[in-house]
Design an enzyme around this catalytic site. Sequence first.
Site, PDB file in Angstrom:
ATOM      1  N   HIS A  27       0.802  -1.229   0.000  1.00  0.00           N
ATOM      2  CA  HIS A  27       0.000   0.000   0.000  1.00  0.00           C
ATOM      3  C   HIS A  27       0.829   1.271   0.000  1.00  0.00           C
ATOM      4  CE1 HIS A  27       0.820  -0.233   4.314  1.00  0.00           C
ATOM      5  NE2 HIS A  27       0.648   1.069   4.321  1.00  0.00           N
TER       6      HIS A  27
HETATM    7  C1  UD1 Z   1      -2.386   5.540   5.227  1.00  0.00           C
HETATM    8  C2  UD1 Z   1      -1.147   6.162   5.854  1.00  0.00           C
HETATM    9  C3  UD1 Z   1      -0.024   5.161   5.886  1.00  0.00           C
HETATM   10  C4  UD1 Z   1      -0.461   3.872   6.567  1.00  0.00           C
HETATM   11  C5  UD1 Z   1      -1.731   3.355   5.906  1.00  0.00           C
HETATM   12  C6  UD1 Z   1      -2.248   2.150   6.655  1.00  0.00           C
HETATM   13  C7  UD1 Z   1      -0.838   8.576   5.478  1.00  0.00           C
HETATM   14  C8  UD1 Z   1      -0.108   9.608   4.695  1.00  0.00           C
HETATM   15  N1  UD1 Z   1      -0.687   7.309   5.065  1.00  0.00           N
HETATM   16  O1  UD1 Z   1      -2.061   5.240   3.865  1.00  0.00           O
HETATM   17  O2  UD1 Z   1       1.055   5.718   6.638  1.00  0.00           O
HETATM   18  O3  UD1 Z   1       0.570   2.943   6.459  1.00  0.00           O
HETATM   19  O4  UD1 Z   1      -2.734   4.370   5.932  1.00  0.00           O
HETATM   20  O5  UD1 Z   1      -3.115   1.388   5.872  1.00  0.00           O
HETATM   21  O6  UD1 Z   1      -1.501   8.892   6.420  1.00  0.00           O
HETATM   22  N2  UD1 Z   1      -9.361   4.348   0.623  1.00  0.00           N
HETATM   23  C9  UD1 Z   1     -10.579   3.748   0.495  1.00  0.00           C
HETATM   24  N3  UD1 Z   1     -11.224   3.385   1.642  1.00  0.00           N
HETATM   25  C10 UD1 Z   1     -10.733   3.608   2.890  1.00  0.00           C
HETATM   26  C11 UD1 Z   1      -9.496   4.238   2.998  1.00  0.00           C
HETATM   27  C12 UD1 Z   1      -8.817   4.619   1.849  1.00  0.00           C
HETATM   28  O7  UD1 Z   1     -11.082   3.517  -0.607  1.00  0.00           O
HETATM   29  O8  UD1 Z   1     -11.378   3.235   3.891  1.00  0.00           O
HETATM   30  C13 UD1 Z   1      -8.620   4.701  -0.612  1.00  0.00           C
HETATM   31  C14 UD1 Z   1      -8.915   6.093  -1.132  1.00  0.00           C
HETATM   32  O9  UD1 Z   1      -8.912   6.053  -2.521  1.00  0.00           O
HETATM   33  C15 UD1 Z   1      -7.704   6.885  -0.665  1.00  0.00           C
HETATM   34  C16 UD1 Z   1      -6.596   5.837  -0.699  1.00  0.00           C
HETATM   35  O10 UD1 Z   1      -7.216   4.620  -0.361  1.00  0.00           O
HETATM   36  O11 UD1 Z   1      -7.430   7.994  -1.465  1.00  0.00           O
HETATM   37  C17 UD1 Z   1      -5.451   6.115   0.247  1.00  0.00           C
HETATM   38  O12 UD1 Z   1      -5.929   6.277   1.587  1.00  0.00           O
HETATM   39  P1  UD1 Z   1      -5.103   7.192   2.635  1.00  0.00           P
HETATM   40  O13 UD1 Z   1      -5.695   7.072   3.971  1.00  0.00           O
HETATM   41  O14 UD1 Z   1      -4.946   8.562   2.095  1.00  0.00           O
HETATM   42  O15 UD1 Z   1      -3.648   6.576   2.607  1.00  0.00           O
HETATM   43  P2  UD1 Z   1      -3.204   5.063   2.802  1.00  0.00           P
HETATM   44  O16 UD1 Z   1      -2.518   4.640   1.551  1.00  0.00           O
HETATM   45  O17 UD1 Z   1      -4.329   4.254   3.305  1.00  0.00           O
HETATM   46  N1  UDP Z   2      -3.949  -5.866   8.500  1.00  0.00           N
HETATM   47  C1  UDP Z   2      -5.219  -6.388   8.651  1.00  0.00           C
HETATM   48  N2  UDP Z   2      -5.914  -6.772   7.542  1.00  0.00           N
HETATM   49  C2  UDP Z   2      -5.388  -6.668   6.286  1.00  0.00           C
HETATM   50  C3  UDP Z   2      -4.087  -6.144   6.134  1.00  0.00           C
HETATM   51  C4  UDP Z   2      -3.404  -5.729   7.262  1.00  0.00           C
HETATM   52  O1  UDP Z   2      -5.715  -6.508   9.772  1.00  0.00           O
HETATM   53  O2  UDP Z   2      -6.076  -7.051   5.328  1.00  0.00           O
HETATM   54  C5  UDP Z   2      -3.223  -5.431   9.704  1.00  0.00           C
HETATM   55  C6  UDP Z   2      -1.833  -5.998   9.832  1.00  0.00           C
HETATM   56  O3  UDP Z   2      -1.890  -7.295  10.393  1.00  0.00           O
HETATM   57  C7  UDP Z   2      -1.178  -4.985  10.738  1.00  0.00           C
HETATM   58  C8  UDP Z   2      -1.806  -3.685  10.271  1.00  0.00           C
HETATM   59  O4  UDP Z   2      -3.013  -4.045   9.610  1.00  0.00           O
HETATM   60  O5  UDP Z   2      -1.545  -5.174  12.090  1.00  0.00           O
HETATM   61  C9  UDP Z   2      -0.876  -3.002   9.335  1.00  0.00           C
HETATM   62  O6  UDP Z   2      -1.523  -1.994   8.675  1.00  0.00           O
HETATM   63  P1  UDP Z   2      -1.034  -1.428   7.289  1.00  0.00           P
HETATM   64  O7  UDP Z   2      -0.199  -2.416   6.599  1.00  0.00           O
HETATM   65  O8  UDP Z   2      -2.243  -0.921   6.613  1.00  0.00           O
HETATM   66  O9  UDP Z   2      -0.189  -0.139   7.729  1.00  0.00           O
HETATM   67  P2  UDP Z   2       1.297   0.085   8.244  1.00  0.00           P
HETATM   68  O10 UDP Z   2       1.595  -0.847   9.353  1.00  0.00           O
HETATM   69  O11 UDP Z   2       2.205  -0.078   7.072  1.00  0.00           O
HETATM   70  O12 UDP Z   2       1.296   1.522   8.678  1.00  0.00           O
END
Ligand code: UD1
Ligand code: UDP
Length: 352
Positions: A204
């Site tokens: 991601h």
């Molecule tokens: C965010 C965090 C990242 C973290 C990750 C965990 C920032 C800058 N990034 O990244 O550090 O590791 O969360 O998963 O804060 N979207 C959906 N549904 C949702 C959420 C997101 O469709 O419920 C889609 C949207 O198109 C959105 C994109 O995912 O634009 C990215 O979501 P966003 O929260 O901005 O960043 P993450 O990549 O999730």
């Molecule tokens: N995770 C989850 N379901 C998923 C993918 C990840 O519960 O389908 C959990 C994973 O086990 C970990 C956390 O989400 O505890 C990590 O989140 P993510 O990878 O989104 O973010 P990051 O840790 O890189 O910030």
Amino acid sequence: MKIVSIVGARPQFIKAAAVSRVICKNPSIHEILLHTGQHYDQNMSAVFFHELNIPQPDYNLEVGSGSHAQQTGKMLMKIEEVLIKEQPDWTLVYGDTNSTIAGSLAATKLHIPVAHVEAGLRSFNREMPEEINRIITDRISDLLFAPTQTAMQNLDNEGLKNITFFTGDVMFDSVLHYRELVFNNPEKYKTKNLPPSYLLATIHRSENTDNRKNIVSILDSFSKASLPVVFPLHPRTKKAISLIGEFPGNVIVIEPVGYLEMLKLILDSVKVLTDSGGLQKEAYFLGKQCITLRTETEWVETLHDNWNILTGTDRIKILEAIDSPLPTAKQKSEFGDGQAACKIVEYLESKT
Ligand code: UD1
Ligand code: UDP
């Protein structure tokens, strides 16, 4: 003592669950839970509240997705309103997302003390939005809870030693707490219709999803892997891949799963491939080799004895790592004693 805890993204629900579980047992602490709404899909948000028994948020700001400035700006305005109303003794922020920086900035400007859980992580890669969020949050917080000695050292190097406390990692607390539940209910948490032997993958990070060359190279390596690849798909990655074409036949795409299902997926996998911070550690805690699809990691403690191999997005390196021998050395205990959340709550009480 009154605490406003600020969460918004998937890993923050998991981290906050560990701390809230301790807070709940302490009648002298009143926790107000604020969800920014950064993540909002059922399987990116509600599932964790339900599975991990996290109380419903007192506030859901429903900020949703947007550019960094739009998302962070909306959060700042709405968090400020809540903090002015609630006037907590502490604001508690987690990790390195836009919800983290918005929470710490809004509170600091109101002179409300901020404590940062998972402080001191550094990739030294300023192109990562998370690195900027971490540096700024650590710089303006009043208390820094460091999960590892490397994080302690990073904060010392930045002149922040006097406000830093080593607690261990709340995600280690969570794995210790929940893995028994998964061991004891294997069928309940098992994802259906998976092959007996598979690699588990998540992606991601923006440097992978938003860069066509990188995502294509990763998918190409998955297509040639010697085992099927089970791929719980983050919505960001779903969008990115929909723009470039099809999934290779070797890849089993599933929706994002709950935390307990994820622990089971890790436990049943042969190896883990990921660019996630949390998943690198969970693989290590649960005895699975991790192939990290990045060129650096904040969690350097996982790198010994090939427990975690940094491949970046190079197809050849990924395929070599998939076919490399499994580690035989034991993991080290560098993430605390499973009581990080208790230490955090104790420190907060002692400083109030
Ligand atoms: C965010 C965090 C990242 C973290 C990750 C965990 C920032 C800058 N990034 O990244 O550090 O590791 O969360 O998963 O804060 N979207 C959906 N549904 C949702 C959420 C997101 O469709 O419920 C889609 C949207 O198109 C959105 C994109 O995912 O634009 C990215 O979501 P966003 O929260 O901005 O960043 P993450 O990549 O999730
Ligand atoms: N995770 C989850 N379901 C998923 C993918 C990840 O519960 O389908 C959990 C994973 O086990 C970990 C956390 O989400 O505890 C990590 O989140 P993510 O990878 O989104 O973010 P990051 O840790 O890189 O910030």
